[in-house]
Design a protein around this motif. Structure first.
Motif, PDB file in Angstrom:
ATOM      1  N   LEU A   1       0.729  -1.696  -0.351  1.00  0.00           N
ATOM      2  CA  LEU A   1      -0.084   0.006   0.106  1.00  0.00           C
ATOM      3  C   LEU A   1       1.124   1.491   0.497  1.00  0.00           C
ATOM      4  CD1 LEU A   1      -1.135  -1.684   2.435  1.00  0.00           C
ATOM      5  CD2 LEU A   1      -3.298  -0.656   2.154  1.00  0.00           C
ATOM      6  N   ARG A   2       0.837   2.150  -0.340  1.00  0.00           N
ATOM      7  CA  ARG A   2       1.450   3.215  -1.026  1.00  0.00           C
ATOM      8  C   ARG A   2       0.112   4.844  -0.930  1.00  0.00           C
ATOM      9  NH1 ARG A   2       4.148   2.427  -6.916  1.00  0.00           N
ATOM     10  NH2 ARG A   2       1.862   1.289  -7.017  1.00  0.00           N
ATOM     11  N   THR A   3       0.343   4.629   0.346  1.00  0.00           N
ATOM     12  CA  THR A   3      -0.559   6.030   0.534  1.00  0.00           C
ATOM     13  C   THR A   3      -0.164   7.939   0.968  1.00  0.00           C
ATOM     14  OG1 THR A   3      -2.428   6.643   2.088  1.00  0.00           O
ATOM     15  CG2 THR A   3      -0.295   6.000   2.971  1.00  0.00           C
ATOM     16  N   TYR A   4      -0.606   8.745   0.149  1.00  0.00           N
ATOM     17  CA  TYR A   4      -0.030   9.966   0.357  1.00  0.00           C
ATOM     18  C   TYR A   4      -1.204  10.647   1.284  1.00  0.00           C
ATOM     19  CZ  TYR A   4       0.328  15.062  -0.884  1.00  0.00           C
ATOM     20  OH  TYR A   4       0.367  16.116  -0.400  1.00  0.00           O
ATOM     21  N   GLU A   5      -0.688  11.812   2.146  1.00  0.00           N
ATOM     22  CA  GLU A   5      -1.586  12.316   3.071  1.00  0.00           C
ATOM     23  C   GLU A   5      -1.365  13.402   3.163  1.00  0.00           C
ATOM     24  OE1 GLU A   5      -4.597  11.421   4.256  1.00  0.00           O
ATOM     25  OE2 GLU A   5      -4.750   9.863   3.729  1.00  0.00           O
ATOM     26  N   LEU A   6      -1.958  14.555   3.096  1.00  0.00           N
ATOM     27  CA  LEU A   6      -2.272  16.141   2.750  1.00  0.00           C
ATOM     28  C   LEU A   6      -3.323  16.210   4.072  1.00  0.00           C
ATOM     29  CD1 LEU A   6      -1.323  18.548   1.039  1.00  0.00           C
ATOM     30  CD2 LEU A   6      -4.363  18.036   0.180  1.00  0.00           C
ATOM     31  N   GLN A   7      -3.772  15.444   4.807  1.00  0.00           N
ATOM     32  CA  GLN A   7      -4.689  16.039   5.805  1.00  0.00           C
ATOM     33  C   GLN A   7      -4.631  16.155   7.286  1.00  0.00           C
ATOM     34  OE1 GLN A   7      -6.223  19.166   5.524  1.00  0.00           O
ATOM     35  NE2 GLN A   7      -6.437  19.752   3.906  1.00  0.00           N
ATOM     36  N   LEU A   8      -3.670  14.658   6.864  1.00  0.00           N
ATOM     37  CA  LEU A   8      -4.439  14.303   8.827  1.00  0.00           C
ATOM     38  C   LEU A   8      -3.175  12.833   8.637  1.00  0.00           C
ATOM     39  CD1 LEU A   8      -7.825  13.632   9.219  1.00  0.00           C
ATOM     40  CD2 LEU A   8      -6.187  14.892  10.640  1.00  0.00           C
ATOM     41  N   VAL A   9      -2.887  12.759  10.108  1.00  0.00           N
ATOM     42  CA  VAL A   9      -1.825  10.568   9.527  1.00  0.00           C
ATOM     43  C   VAL A   9      -2.874  10.665   9.080  1.00  0.00           C
ATOM     44  CG1 VAL A   9      -0.709   9.506  11.261  1.00  0.00           C
ATOM     45  CG2 VAL A   9      -0.413  12.327  11.396  1.00  0.00           C
ATOM     46  N   PRO A  10      -1.926   9.130   8.437  1.00  0.00           N
ATOM     47  CA  PRO A  10      -2.967   7.628   7.976  1.00  0.00           C
ATOM     48  C   PRO A  10      -2.922   7.353   9.228  1.00  0.00           C
ATOM     49  CG  PRO A  10      -0.804   8.125   6.867  1.00  0.00           C
ATOM     50  CD  PRO A  10      -0.806   9.039   7.557  1.00  0.00           C
ATOM     51  N   SER A  11      -4.746   6.907   9.428  1.00  0.00           N
ATOM     52  CA  SER A  11      -5.264   6.174   9.882  1.00  0.00           C
ATOM     53  C   SER A  11      -4.102   4.552  10.736  1.00  0.00           C
ATOM     54  CB  SER A  11      -6.781   5.129   9.169  1.00  0.00           C
ATOM     55  OG  SER A  11      -6.536   4.778   8.375  1.00  0.00           O
ATOM     56  N   LEU A  12      -3.414   3.947   9.153  1.00  0.00           N
ATOM     57  CA  LEU A  12      -2.388   2.748  10.354  1.00  0.00           C
ATOM     58  C   LEU A  12      -1.370   3.470  10.815  1.00  0.00           C
ATOM     59  CD1 LEU A  12      -3.015   0.822   6.655  1.00  0.00           C
ATOM     60  CD2 LEU A  12      -4.067   0.526   8.689  1.00  0.00           C
ATOM     61  N   LEU A  13      -1.411   4.513  10.723  1.00  0.00           N
ATOM     62  CA  LEU A  13      -0.064   4.889  11.679  1.00  0.00           C
ATOM     63  C   LEU A  13      -0.678   5.773  12.605  1.00  0.00           C
ATOM     64  CD1 LEU A  13       2.243   6.172   8.784  1.00  0.00           C
ATOM     65  CD2 LEU A  13       2.986   3.770   9.758  1.00  0.00           C
ATOM     66  N   GLN A  14      -1.429   5.894  13.201  1.00  0.00           N
ATOM     67  CA  GLN A  14      -2.327   7.003  14.179  1.00  0.00           C
ATOM     68  C   GLN A  14      -1.976   6.397  15.321  1.00  0.00           C
ATOM     69  OE1 GLN A  14      -6.468   7.927  12.697  1.00  0.00           O
ATOM     70  NE2 GLN A  14      -5.977   8.841  11.027  1.00  0.00           N
ATOM     71  N   THR A  15      -1.776   6.986  16.551  1.00  0.00           N
ATOM     72  CA  THR A  15      -2.335   6.681  17.804  1.00  0.00           C
ATOM     73  C   THR A  15      -3.734   6.315  18.233  1.00  0.00           C
ATOM     74  OG1 THR A  15      -2.207   8.506  18.810  1.00  0.00           O
ATOM     75  CG2 THR A  15       0.007   7.674  18.905  1.00  0.00           C
ATOM     76  N   GLY A  16      -4.070   5.878  19.440  1.00  0.00           N
ATOM     77  CA  GLY A  16      -4.926   5.526  19.646  1.00  0.00           C
ATOM     78  C   GLY A  16      -6.141   7.276  19.539  1.00  0.00           C
ATOM     79  N   ASP A  17      -5.308   7.918  20.604  1.00  0.00           N
ATOM     80  CA  ASP A  17      -5.742   9.061  21.178  1.00  0.00           C
ATOM     81  C   ASP A  17      -6.146  10.194  19.993  1.00  0.00           C
ATOM     82  OD1 ASP A  17      -6.178   8.760  23.843  1.00  0.00           O
ATOM     83  OD2 ASP A  17      -4.373   9.675  24.273  1.00  0.00           O
ATOM     84  N   TYR A  18      -5.167  10.122  18.960  1.00  0.00           N
ATOM     85  CA  TYR A  18      -5.485  10.706  17.543  1.00  0.00           C
ATOM     86  C   TYR A  18      -6.709  10.265  16.642  1.00  0.00           C
ATOM     87  CZ  TYR A  18      -3.749  13.224  13.761  1.00  0.00           C
ATOM     88  OH  TYR A  18      -3.699  14.087  12.432  1.00  0.00           O
ATOM     89  N   ALA A  19      -6.534   8.818  16.981  1.00  0.00           N
ATOM     90  CA  ALA A  19      -7.249   8.266  16.195  1.00  0.00           C
ATOM     91  C   ALA A  19      -9.000   8.976  16.687  1.00  0.00           C
ATOM     92  CB  ALA A  19      -7.582   6.601  16.492  1.00  0.00           C
ATOM     93  N   ARG A  20      -8.660   8.488  18.278  1.00  0.00           N
ATOM     94  CA  ARG A  20     -10.424   9.019  19.035  1.00  0.00           C
ATOM     95  C   ARG A  20     -10.379  11.088  18.352  1.00  0.00           C
ATOM     96  NH1 ARG A  20      -7.960   6.624  22.438  1.00  0.00           N
ATOM     97  NH2 ARG A  20      -8.542   4.797  23.622  1.00  0.00           N
ATOM     98  N   ALA A  21      -9.498  11.032  17.905  1.00  0.00           N
ATOM     99  CA  ALA A  21      -9.362  13.287  17.797  1.00  0.00           C
ATOM    100  C   ALA A  21     -10.437  13.020  17.150  1.00  0.00           C
ATOM    101  CB  ALA A  21      -8.326  13.892  18.333  1.00  0.00           C
ATOM    102  N   VAL A  22      -9.947  12.246  15.514  1.00  0.00           N
ATOM    103  CA  VAL A  22     -10.111  12.646  14.284  1.00  0.00           C
ATOM    104  C   VAL A  22     -11.871  11.965  14.287  1.00  0.00           C
ATOM    105  CG1 VAL A  22      -9.729  11.407  11.738  1.00  0.00           C
ATOM    106  CG2 VAL A  22      -7.875  12.834  13.373  1.00  0.00           C
ATOM    107  N   ILE A  23     -11.790  11.228  15.192  1.00  0.00           N
ATOM    108  CA  ILE A  23     -13.385  10.637  14.764  1.00  0.00           C
ATOM    109  C   ILE A  23     -13.935  11.354  15.641  1.00  0.00           C
ATOM    110  CG2 ILE A  23     -14.535   8.888  16.340  1.00  0.00           C
ATOM    111  CD1 ILE A  23     -12.405   7.441  15.339  1.00  0.00           C
ATOM    112  N   ARG A  24     -13.394  12.020  16.957  1.00  0.00           N
ATOM    113  CA  ARG A  24     -14.938  12.628  17.090  1.00  0.00           C
ATOM    114  C   ARG A  24     -14.880  14.298  16.105  1.00  0.00           C
ATOM    115  NH1 ARG A  24     -12.388  11.644  22.105  1.00  0.00           N
ATOM    116  NH2 ARG A  24     -13.796  10.082  23.201  1.00  0.00           N
TER     117      ARG A  24
END
Length: 282
Positions: free
Chosen positions: A106-129
């Motif tokens: 998988l080759r992913t380019y991200e412009l706005q947020l850290v890719p979901s596969l590389l997010q910490t739990g707290d960062y993921a919660r913030a993005v989801i909220r």
């Protein structure tokens, strides 16, 4: 999901070899041409009757040739782990989860947020909220669980092809890490996690620096490649409430060229150094 992708690709090859239009194939199974497209991309479940009718239309009459393809059709309906999370995994996203697991890279380019596969739990919660402001705490946690399972099954698995190449390649725009997002403690933990991931044998991480100047990526995208030669490379473009899947060779070539230019503008030997500097400055 792999059987679904394989069967879809093989049905497409059979149809094109016979010169049959999707509209005609759809008529044979009492469906639209758009359903034929979804079948060939592995984005829907297969009915054994539909597969049998298509094989007949495509001239596959020999029982020894039909049997393995019909067996694949039966395998496509096997339950997947994400079905336990049907309340938080939309139907349009299920196809991507299957492709993500089946992909050899998988080759992913991200412009706005850290890719979901590389997010910490707290960062993921913030993005989801941020994306689901009215979600309950239980729903938020179930969405976090889905990301954690994906990370264990994809980003944290052992490298493939003899252990000498990562499965996940990611290029992040440096602006992501400068953008104020929740609090400093969360961002420090996220950057520290990226530093650790940059040293992981299963991940190839690069940061596209602010000083890189202009480059042709207009938005985030993911390129998925598969080992099986029958499966075409796919470009995944996620929207807010839907997604596009591109597999036409011209489209894949275009996004591959954009990916190559983004990686050329980001030096892998500078990634950890840049992340450590950002960590000090927060």
């Amino acid at each position: 999901m792999v059987p679904r992708l394989l069967l879809g690709a093989r049905l497409r090859a059979l149809r094109e070899a016979r010169g049959i239009l999707p509209e005609h194939a759809g008529y044979a199974i009492r469906a639209s041409h758009s359903k034929i497209s979804r079948i060939e991309l592995g984005r829907v479940r297969f009915k054994e009757r539909d597969v049998a009718d298509l094989l007949t239309l495509y001239g596959v009459i020999d029982p020894s040739e039909r049997a393995p393809l019909l067996e694949l059709a039966r395998q496509t309906n096997a339950p997947s782990w994400w079905q336990r999370y049907g309340d938080v995994v939309p139907g349009w996203y299920e196809a991507y989860l299957g492709m993500e697991e089946a992909a050899s890279s998988l080759r992913t380019y991200e412009l706005q947020l850290v890719p979901s596969l590389l997010q910490t739990g707290d960062y993921a919660r913030a993005v989801i909220r941020l994306r689901h402001p009215f979600a309950s705490e239980e729903e938020v946690e179930r969405r976090v669980q889905v990301r954690a399972i994906r990370q264990r099954r994809v980003a944290f698995e052992e490298p493939f092809t003899g252990g000498d190449r990562p499965k996940l390649w990611a290029v992040l725009d440096e602006a992501i890490l400068h953008r104020p997002f929740r609090d400093r403690t969360m961002m420090r933990a996220q950057i520290q996690h990226l530093i650790e991931m940059a040293d992981s044998p299963g991940v190839g991480l690069r940061i596209l620096p602010l000083g890189a100047g202009g480059y042709p990526a207009a938005g985030s995208f993911t390129l998925l490649r598969f080992d099986d030669p029958d499966l075409p490379e796919v470009v995944y473009l996620e929207q807010i409430a839907s997604a596009n899947y591109l597999d036409r060779p011209d489209d894949v070539e275009l996004y591959t060229r954009v990916w190559d230019e983004c990686t050329a503008a980001s030096r892998p030997d500078k990634t950890t150094q840049l992340l450590r500097r950002l960590l000090r400055d927060i």
